[in-house]
Write an enzyme that holds these catalytic residues in place. Structure first.
Site, PDB file in Angstrom:
ATOM      1  N   LYS A 124       0.863  -1.189   0.000  1.00 19.96           N
ATOM      2  CA  LYS A 124       0.000   0.000   0.000  1.00 19.96           C
ATOM      3  C   LYS A 124       0.890   1.226   0.000  1.00 19.96           C
ATOM      4  O   LYS A 124       2.028   1.162   0.478  1.00 19.96           O
ATOM      5  CB  LYS A 124      -0.892   0.007   1.252  1.00 19.96           C
ATOM      6  N   ASP A 164      -6.938   4.545  -4.674  1.00 18.82           N
ATOM      7  CA  ASP A 164      -7.604   4.401  -3.379  1.00 18.82           C
ATOM      8  C   ASP A 164      -8.222   5.773  -3.107  1.00 18.82           C
ATOM      9  O   ASP A 164      -8.423   6.557  -4.059  1.00 18.82           O
ATOM     10  CB  ASP A 164      -6.599   3.976  -2.280  1.00 18.82           C
TER      11      ASP A 164
HETATM   12  P1  NDP Z   1     -12.995   7.922  -2.801  1.00 22.16           P
HETATM   13  O1  NDP Z   1     -11.944   8.923  -2.576  1.00 22.16           O
HETATM   14  O2  NDP Z   1     -13.522   7.710  -4.176  1.00 22.16           O
HETATM   15  O3  NDP Z   1     -14.265   8.217  -1.859  1.00 22.16           O
HETATM   16  C1  NDP Z   1     -14.166   8.281  -0.490  1.00 22.16           C
HETATM   17  C2  NDP Z   1     -15.492   8.743   0.070  1.00 22.16           C
HETATM   18  O4  NDP Z   1     -15.477   8.617   1.489  1.00 22.16           O
HETATM   19  C3  NDP Z   1     -15.812  10.201  -0.224  1.00 22.16           C
HETATM   20  O5  NDP Z   1     -17.209  10.363  -0.383  1.00 22.16           O
HETATM   21  C4  NDP Z   1     -15.322  10.909   1.024  1.00 22.16           C
HETATM   22  O6  NDP Z   1     -15.992  12.125   1.303  1.00 22.16           O
HETATM   23  C5  NDP Z   1     -15.691   9.890   2.084  1.00 22.16           C
HETATM   24  N1  NDP Z   1     -14.822  10.046   3.258  1.00 22.16           N
HETATM   25  C6  NDP Z   1     -13.479   9.931   3.300  1.00 22.16           C
HETATM   26  N2  NDP Z   1     -13.028  10.167   4.551  1.00 22.16           N
HETATM   27  C7  NDP Z   1     -14.144  10.403   5.295  1.00 22.16           C
HETATM   28  C8  NDP Z   1     -14.358  10.694   6.662  1.00 22.16           C
HETATM   29  N3  NDP Z   1     -13.324  10.775   7.528  1.00 22.16           N
HETATM   30  N4  NDP Z   1     -15.648  10.867   7.078  1.00 22.16           N
HETATM   31  C9  NDP Z   1     -16.679  10.783   6.224  1.00 22.16           C
HETATM   32  N5  NDP Z   1     -16.532  10.521   4.902  1.00 22.16           N
HETATM   33  C10 NDP Z   1     -15.283  10.329   4.466  1.00 22.16           C
HETATM   34  O7  NDP Z   1     -12.419   6.542  -2.207  1.00 22.16           O
HETATM   35  P2  NDP Z   1     -12.828   5.060  -2.553  1.00 22.16           P
HETATM   36  O8  NDP Z   1     -14.281   4.969  -2.770  1.00 22.16           O
HETATM   37  O9  NDP Z   1     -11.900   4.563  -3.587  1.00 22.16           O
HETATM   38  O10 NDP Z   1     -12.424   4.323  -1.195  1.00 22.16           O
HETATM   39  C11 NDP Z   1     -13.317   4.227  -0.087  1.00 22.16           C
HETATM   40  C12 NDP Z   1     -12.871   3.113   0.827  1.00 22.16           C
HETATM   41  O11 NDP Z   1     -12.843   1.868   0.090  1.00 22.16           O
HETATM   42  C13 NDP Z   1     -11.477   3.235   1.432  1.00 22.16           C
HETATM   43  O12 NDP Z   1     -11.459   2.620   2.701  1.00 22.16           O
HETATM   44  C14 NDP Z   1     -10.615   2.408   0.478  1.00 22.16           C
HETATM   45  O13 NDP Z   1      -9.414   1.957   1.095  1.00 22.16           O
HETATM   46  C15 NDP Z   1     -11.557   1.261   0.197  1.00 22.16           C
HETATM   47  N6  NDP Z   1     -11.281   0.504  -1.011  1.00 22.16           N
HETATM   48  C16 NDP Z   1     -11.230   1.114  -2.227  1.00 22.16           C
HETATM   49  C17 NDP Z   1     -10.986   0.361  -3.358  1.00 22.16           C
HETATM   50  C18 NDP Z   1     -11.048   0.953  -4.733  1.00 22.16           C
HETATM   51  O14 NDP Z   1     -10.995   0.174  -5.709  1.00 22.16           O
HETATM   52  N7  NDP Z   1     -11.168   2.244  -4.892  1.00 22.16           N
HETATM   53  C19 NDP Z   1     -10.670  -1.071  -3.277  1.00 22.16           C
HETATM   54  C20 NDP Z   1     -10.843  -1.640  -1.951  1.00 22.16           C
HETATM   55  C21 NDP Z   1     -11.100  -0.854  -0.871  1.00 22.16           C
HETATM   56  P3  NDP Z   1     -15.375  13.525   0.770  1.00 22.16           P
HETATM   57  O15 NDP Z   1     -15.563  13.497  -0.712  1.00 22.16           O
HETATM   58  O16 NDP Z   1     -16.177  14.570   1.471  1.00 22.16           O
HETATM   59  O17 NDP Z   1     -13.934  13.506   1.184  1.00 22.16           O
END
Ligand code: NDP
Length: 448
Positions: A124, A164
């Protein structure tokens, strides 16, 4: 050294890395039966070895903002284990990124990747860079500067990063461009590339869709169906919106999404038009709350979704977003299934609470493995330079998610002698993932 002694050592050595210690304890809490059945694991100190990354590369990133001011960030790549294949795992750009966060994510990634049955090790990376409010040119300059440092340590057979939080198709393309520029090599060094220049169809959708496929398998195991179920989703990013899309396609009613500013509640449920609107809105970094002006519903500023009634929760924002109090609310509000779209979105308290209340629980390392699985398919497509159709990848994804579900369920049945009738996916996933890596390490001797 026993597992409990190994944990004590991790706690003493890494007390300043709480997320990492949390992830290690979660795995350790479930693998004792396997350890007891394999004295060679203890003898060869497999667990003690696995909690130490092969290496952590730490670097400075200098870049220039739009005002011409020099900015300095920290970047890392945690190369945790390449026992089963090249290091593989995403890159996160977020101000909360620390070595502890990347170590927990890298540690989880080892077992997640093992669970897919595809040849990938775990890693990572990321930086404490905040993409919010940055112009496209600033994002581009930062991605170039990040890869200028990272390119020394990655390649298609050594370490293959992906996206991510804060890193999507745009950022991967900028990083790929810099890698190509520096190395003159057009290879599969990153996954999540744009379709048309090395990317796989369905990589963007894979994590969210895969989580819903996993959920469908859980429901089938309980003789239930997703149709008509009320689903609460947190986050409004890649994972959340694609989970919402697939759940909606399959007849569920998704009533919430959220972001760092609050929760959107639409009692009528999302449909494709609303999801497309949400995707476009987030892509422009515009407020989620504006949805209410267009489609109605309610906006709960600075609140999470868990005070709302539902059948299924898919937390898909970030680590530790669901604490013990939230888990209580989930149980009170009728949630029967919790499927982790995000990595470690539940605190240890929250996991305990929902397990005690027999909520069916899929940990992230099983439920969100669809993303990395399609990344592995992207790597193999890059190697043979032939590309599969959307339908072919979707079929593979469905069968990979079913295999993960079934192997975790089987391991839960095999080792959990106490609690028949409740499939312990957390224990099952840890047992299967751990065993695959441990057996490789035993075969290698003491290298790795
Ligand atoms: P994105 O950046 O696309 O989206 C993240 C989302 O979560 C946004 O809506 C963001 O809000 C919100 N968010 C982030 N931090 C917080 C917080 N502290 N409180 C509330 N909302 C929050 O990320 P992903 O969708 O890619 O990833 C989301 C999760 O999934 C992570 O844990 C990642 O590790 C996991 N994951 C992702 C994969 C992938 O293929 N992308 C694969 C496997 C796991 P805002 O826009 O306001 O910041």
């Amino acid at each position: 050294m026993s597992i409990s002694q190994a944990i004590e050592k991790v706690e003493a050595r890494y007390s300043h890395q709480p997320e990492f210690v949390q992830a290690v304890k979660e795995v350790a809490s479930t693998i004792a039966p396997l350890y007891d059945a394999h004295p060679e694991y203890q003898q060869m100190k497999i667990f003690e070895r696995l909690v130490e990354p092969d290496r952590i590369i730490c670097f400075r990133i200098n870049w220039e903002d739009d005002q011409g001011e020099v900015q300095v960030n920290r970047g890392w790549r945690v190369q945790f284990s390449n026992a089963l294949g090249p290091y593989k795992g995403g890159v996160r750009f977020h101000p909360t990124v620390t070595q502890s966060v990347l170590k927990f994510l890298g540690f989880e990634q080892i077992f997640k990747n093992a669970l897919t049955g595809l040849p990938m090790g775990g890693g990572k990376g990321g930086a404490d860079f905040d993409p919010k409010g940055k112009s496209d040119s600033e994002i581009r300059r930062f991605c170039y500067a990040f890869m200028r440092e990272l390119h020394h340590y990655v390649s298609k057979d050594i370490d293959v990063p992906a996206g991510d939080i804060g890193v999507g198709g745009r950022e991967v393309s900028y990083m790929f461009a810099m890698y190509k520029n520096l190395t003159r090599e057009y290879g599969g060094v990153l996954t999540g590339k744009g379709v048309g220049f090395g990317g796989s169809l369905m990589r963007t959708e894979a994590t969210g869709y895969g989580a819903v496929y996993f959920l469908e398998n859980m429901l089938t195991a309980q003789n239930e169906s997703i149709e008509g179920k009320k689903v609460l989703i947190s986050g409004a990013g890649n994972v959340s919106l694609h989970a919402a899309e697939k759940a909606t396609m399959l007849g569920a009613s998704v009533v919430t999404v959220s972001d760092s500013q609050g929760t959107l509640y639409d009692e009528a449920g999302l449909n494709q038009e609303k999801i497309d609107w949400l995707k476009a809105q987030k892509a422009k970094s515009k407020p989620l709350a504006e949805y209410v002006d267009v489609y109605g519903g309610e906006w709960f500023a600075k609140q999470k979704p868990w005070h709302i009634k539902g059948d299924i929760a898919i937390p898909s924002a970030t680590q530790n977003e669901v604490n013990g109090e939230d888990a209580k609310l989930m149980v009170e509000n009728g949630i029967k299934y919790v499927v982790e779209g995000a990595n470690m979105p539940l605190t240890a308290d929250a996991v305990d609470h929902i397990r005690v209340h027999r909520v069916h629980y899929a940990p992230g390392k099983a439920a969100n493995a669809g993303g990395v699985a399609v990344s592995a398919l992207e790597m193999s497509q890059n190697s043979v330079r032939q590309y599969k159709t959307f339908e072919q990848i979707d079929d593979r994804l469905k069968s990979i998610m079913k295999n993960i579900h079934d192997s975790a369920a089987d391991a839960s049945n095999q080792y959990d002698k106490t609690d028949k009738g409740y499939i312990d996916y957390m224990a099952g996933a840890n047992l299967v993932g751990f065993k695959r890596v441990a057996d490789a390490l035993i075969a290698y001797g003491i290298l790795n």
